[in-house]
Design an enzyme around this catalytic site. Structure first.
Site, PDB file in Angstrom:
ATOM      1  N   ASP A 143     -12.824   9.496  -5.932  1.00 40.83           N
ATOM      2  CA  ASP A 143     -13.068   8.650  -4.852  1.00 40.83           C
ATOM      3  C   ASP A 143     -14.691   8.584  -4.462  1.00 40.83           C
ATOM      4  O   ASP A 143     -15.183   9.666  -3.731  1.00 40.83           O
ATOM      5  CB  ASP A 143     -12.324   9.103  -3.524  1.00 40.83           C
ATOM      6  CG  ASP A 143     -10.666   8.906  -3.721  1.00 40.83           C
ATOM      7  OD1 ASP A 143     -10.384   7.779  -3.459  1.00 40.83           O
ATOM      8  OD2 ASP A 143     -10.029   9.803  -3.998  1.00 40.83           O
ATOM      9  N   ARG A 194     -17.872  12.299  -3.350  1.00 42.37           N
ATOM     10  CA  ARG A 194     -17.458  13.518  -4.060  1.00 42.37           C
ATOM     11  C   ARG A 194     -18.930  14.071  -5.092  1.00 42.37           C
ATOM     12  O   ARG A 194     -18.868  15.378  -4.888  1.00 42.37           O
ATOM     13  CB  ARG A 194     -16.471  13.497  -5.196  1.00 42.37           C
ATOM     14  CG  ARG A 194     -15.118  12.584  -4.392  1.00 42.37           C
ATOM     15  CD  ARG A 194     -14.629  13.302  -3.242  1.00 42.37           C
ATOM     16  NE  ARG A 194     -13.368  12.576  -3.040  1.00 42.37           N
ATOM     17  CZ  ARG A 194     -13.067  12.530  -1.646  1.00 42.37           C
ATOM     18  NH1 ARG A 194     -13.977  12.877  -0.609  1.00 42.37           N
ATOM     19  NH2 ARG A 194     -11.879  11.766  -1.055  1.00 42.37           N
ATOM     20  N   ARG A 213     -15.800   2.978   6.629  1.00 37.56           N
ATOM     21  CA  ARG A 213     -15.457   2.868   5.089  1.00 37.56           C
ATOM     22  C   ARG A 213     -15.219   1.234   4.701  1.00 37.56           C
ATOM     23  O   ARG A 213     -15.058   0.916   3.522  1.00 37.56           O
ATOM     24  CB  ARG A 213     -14.215   3.843   4.822  1.00 37.56           C
ATOM     25  CG  ARG A 213     -14.298   5.069   4.896  1.00 37.56           C
ATOM     26  CD  ARG A 213     -12.941   5.928   5.058  1.00 37.56           C
ATOM     27  NE  ARG A 213     -12.430   5.809   3.532  1.00 37.56           N
ATOM     28  CZ  ARG A 213     -11.285   6.198   3.204  1.00 37.56           C
ATOM     29  NH1 ARG A 213     -10.305   6.463   4.358  1.00 37.56           N
ATOM     30  NH2 ARG A 213     -10.635   6.249   1.954  1.00 37.56           N
ATOM     31  N   LYS A 240      -8.730  -1.063  -2.082  1.00 32.26           N
ATOM     32  CA  LYS A 240      -7.666  -0.318  -1.346  1.00 32.26           C
ATOM     33  C   LYS A 240      -7.842  -0.623   0.138  1.00 32.26           C
ATOM     34  O   LYS A 240      -9.118  -1.318   0.628  1.00 32.26           O
ATOM     35  CB  LYS A 240      -8.060   1.192  -1.618  1.00 32.26           C
ATOM     36  CG  LYS A 240      -9.183   1.569  -1.289  1.00 32.26           C
ATOM     37  CD  LYS A 240      -9.273   3.227  -1.660  1.00 32.26           C
ATOM     38  CE  LYS A 240     -10.813   3.855  -0.845  1.00 32.26           C
ATOM     39  NZ  LYS A 240     -10.888   5.139  -1.646  1.00 32.26           N
ATOM     40  N   HIS A 241      -6.998  -0.357   0.919  1.00 30.01           N
ATOM     41  CA  HIS A 241      -5.741   0.085   0.815  1.00 30.01           C
ATOM     42  C   HIS A 241      -4.653  -0.930   1.108  1.00 30.01           C
ATOM     43  O   HIS A 241      -4.450  -1.233   2.265  1.00 30.01           O
ATOM     44  CB  HIS A 241      -5.500   1.182   1.797  1.00 30.01           C
ATOM     45  CG  HIS A 241      -6.215   2.579   1.698  1.00 30.01           C
ATOM     46  ND1 HIS A 241      -7.497   2.254   2.160  1.00 30.01           N
ATOM     47  CD2 HIS A 241      -6.510   3.450   1.105  1.00 30.01           C
ATOM     48  CE1 HIS A 241      -8.232   3.519   1.998  1.00 30.01           C
ATOM     49  NE2 HIS A 241      -7.456   4.323   1.168  1.00 30.01           N
ATOM     50  N   HIS A 287      -2.306  10.016   6.084  1.00 30.38           N
ATOM     51  CA  HIS A 287      -2.343  11.511   5.596  1.00 30.38           C
ATOM     52  C   HIS A 287      -1.335  12.440   6.171  1.00 30.38           C
ATOM     53  O   HIS A 287      -0.779  13.306   5.841  1.00 30.38           O
ATOM     54  CB  HIS A 287      -3.793  12.096   5.799  1.00 30.38           C
ATOM     55  CG  HIS A 287      -4.615  11.360   4.890  1.00 30.38           C
ATOM     56  ND1 HIS A 287      -5.583  10.363   4.793  1.00 30.38           N
ATOM     57  CD2 HIS A 287      -5.391  11.894   3.557  1.00 30.38           C
ATOM     58  CE1 HIS A 287      -6.361  10.178   4.091  1.00 30.38           C
ATOM     59  NE2 HIS A 287      -6.242  10.997   3.095  1.00 30.38           N
ATOM     60  N   ASP A 316      -1.823   5.124  -3.294  1.00 31.18           N
ATOM     61  CA  ASP A 316      -2.691   6.425  -2.652  1.00 31.18           C
ATOM     62  C   ASP A 316      -1.713   7.513  -2.878  1.00 31.18           C
ATOM     63  O   ASP A 316      -0.545   7.783  -3.477  1.00 31.18           O
ATOM     64  CB  ASP A 316      -2.651   6.059  -0.988  1.00 31.18           C
ATOM     65  CG  ASP A 316      -3.570   6.698  -0.341  1.00 31.18           C
ATOM     66  OD1 ASP A 316      -4.428   7.585  -1.176  1.00 31.18           O
ATOM     67  OD2 ASP A 316      -3.914   6.319   0.756  1.00 31.18           O
TER      68      ASP A 316
END
Length: 481
Positions: free
Chosen positions: A68, A76, A138, A168-169, A181, A252
């Site tokens: 990601d 990351r 994002r 996404k998403h 989440h 996801d």
């Protein structure tokens, strides 16, 4: 033809702990595991990621290696320093489609050098409600017509170096007010509204040749009670049928609360995996937490049992396996180079939105009001203080959390030049109260907002960066200095 259990393993894409590939992961990859996802916990630097990727590819050349790496707040590779490029909302604010493509190409080149085969980006979501807890910076913006060319440009740039993009998403998370989440969000949209708003950037992504689409764990009442990840109406009828997508559908993370729910990590994920495959998903991500070999074996057994029972057609599993393998195609061979911030700084500077005349009269007091990052981002370096301390000698920097506002108020007393840095202040009552106190006081202050700006207004000097990336904060500091 492979056994159902081996085929089941070939569609699983799992996270793991550590910065080297554990023995069990290498065994699973050699035995046909679909692939793995890299998180900040797996990253030291580009050279280490490249070595890790090469070690896994030595076990099987077509292993999927995903990450990601959205840029901006979700990074990351730069988890220790902050991203070398601004995030999507900043690129949307700069509104230079060619610049967006260049930033994405720079990211794609770097990921290719690291051996990554798929980047779970860009977000084709839209920033649609101030209460949204998971998208914000994002997305490329709130207007589907304006955001869509940036989605397409990002995909084109990223895929230039053979790294697959994953929009996404699906069908779009931006109007939801729950974080998947933790809970199962409901998207309050009719089918007509979806077609006019959320699905517009996904159509642009498909037209741009995106190789993968990631599902969102979202319930659209018009499509029934199942979240899109588990819903044949969403994935087969709409995404493949109406939108004409022919690439790989990636879920996801199935260990997220929205789909695994109260059944627990292994049993809940196994059943979710079966239902996702039936719905039309191909690659099943298991990434938010670290999985181990025995857990992956049990999940694969649940999938294989569904095939044996006639619940999941074998042909559907074979089809999914082939699409996952295609996402493991090695990227274009490129060399690792030192991280270059010049392009990212160019984009970050162009994205700055300036209100009033935010200039310093001398060394400032910088108050970085730190709030919890969104789950997708996780902890990362943040704050303007270190940048202004370097650029303006004599700068004092204070970092406080939302429970430390009293400390911030004490620090302000007697200060001449004050810079207050926030991250989506509108979502945090304590931060809103602090800003209101400053407005009512005699303190002259400059506000720097690094998140989605939200509805908080004021006529004082202000800079919006639209991103908490290293380069966005640096650009704001350079402007002030």
């Amino acid at each position: 033809m492979s056994s159902p259990e081996k085929l089941a393993g070939s569609v699983l894409v799992s996270g793991f702990d550590g910065t080297t590939a554990p023995d069990w992961l290498r065994r699973k990859v050699a035995d046909g595991l679909g692939g793995t996802i890299l998180f900040g916990r797996n990253v030291v630097d580009d050279e280490q990621v490249a070595a890790l990727s090469a070690r896994l590819r030595a076990e099987r050349p077509d292993v999927l290696i995903g990450i990601d790496e959205e840029g901006g707040d979700v990074t990351r590779l730069d988890v220790a320093t902050g991203s070398f490029v601004p995030g999507p909302l900043a690129l949307g604010a700069a509104d230079d489609v060619e610049l967006t493509a260049s930033v994405a190409a720079a990211l794609g080149e770097r990921l290719a050098a690291c051996g990554v085969t798929i980047n779970f980006a860009p977000c084709a979501d839209l920033t649609l409600t101030p209460e949204d807890p998971s998208i914000g910076v994002r997305a490329f913006g709130s207007d589907p017509v304006k955001a869509s060319p940036h989605v397409a440009a990002y995909i084109t740039g990223l895929q230039k170096y053979g790294v697959a993009a994953s929009a996404k998403h699906f069908p779009g998370h931006g109007a939801a007010t729950d974080d998947s989440h933790h809970a199962l969000p409901v998207l309050p949209r009719t089918e007509a509204e979806l077609n006019a708003i959320e699905l517009v950037p996904f159509r642009a992504a498909i037209a741009a040749g995106v190789r993968a689409v990631m599902t969102g764990h979202l319930v659209v009442p018009a499509w029934g009670e199942l979240p899109a990840t588990l819903n044949p109406k969403a994935l087969t009828d709409v995404l493949r049928g109406e939108l004409g997508f022919t690439g790989a559908v990636v879920t996801d993370a199935l260990d997220m609360g929205a789909v695994a729910g109260e059944l627990g990590k292994t049993e809940g994920v196994g059943r979710a995996a079966v239902r996702a495959l039936i719905a039309g998903a191909d690659a099943l991500c298991l990434g938010g937490v670290s999985f181990e070999e025995d857990e992956l074996n049990r999940i694969a057994s649940v999938i294989a049992a569904a095939v044996e029972a006639g619940e999941l057609p074998l042909e559907r599993l074979v089809e999914a396996s082939g699409r996952v393998a295609a996402l493991g195609t090695p990227p274009v061979a490129t060399e690792i180079s030192p991280v270059d911030h010049r392009l990212g700084l160019e984009a970050a500077r162009k994205a700055l939105r300036i209100q009033g005349s935010p200039k310093l009269g001398g060394p400032p007091l910088v108050i970085d009001v730190e709030t919890e990052p969104i789950v997708a981002a996780g902890p990362m370096p943040w704050g303007l203080g270190p940048h202004l301390t370097e650029l303006v000698p004599g700068t004092r920097a204070v970092k406080v959390g939302v429970d430390g506002i009293a400390t911030a108020i004490d620090a302000v007393h007697g200060a001449r030049d004050v810079v207050v840095v926030t991250r989506e202040a509108h979502r945090h009552p304590e931060v809103r109260e602090f800003l209101s106190w400053l407005e009512a006081s005699t303190v002259d202050f400059i506000r720097v907002e690094t998140g989605a700006p939200g509805p908080i207004t004021g006529d004082g000097p202000r800079i919006d960066t639209f991103s908490g990336s290293y380069v966005s904060l640096r650009a704001a500091a350079e402007y002030l200095a």
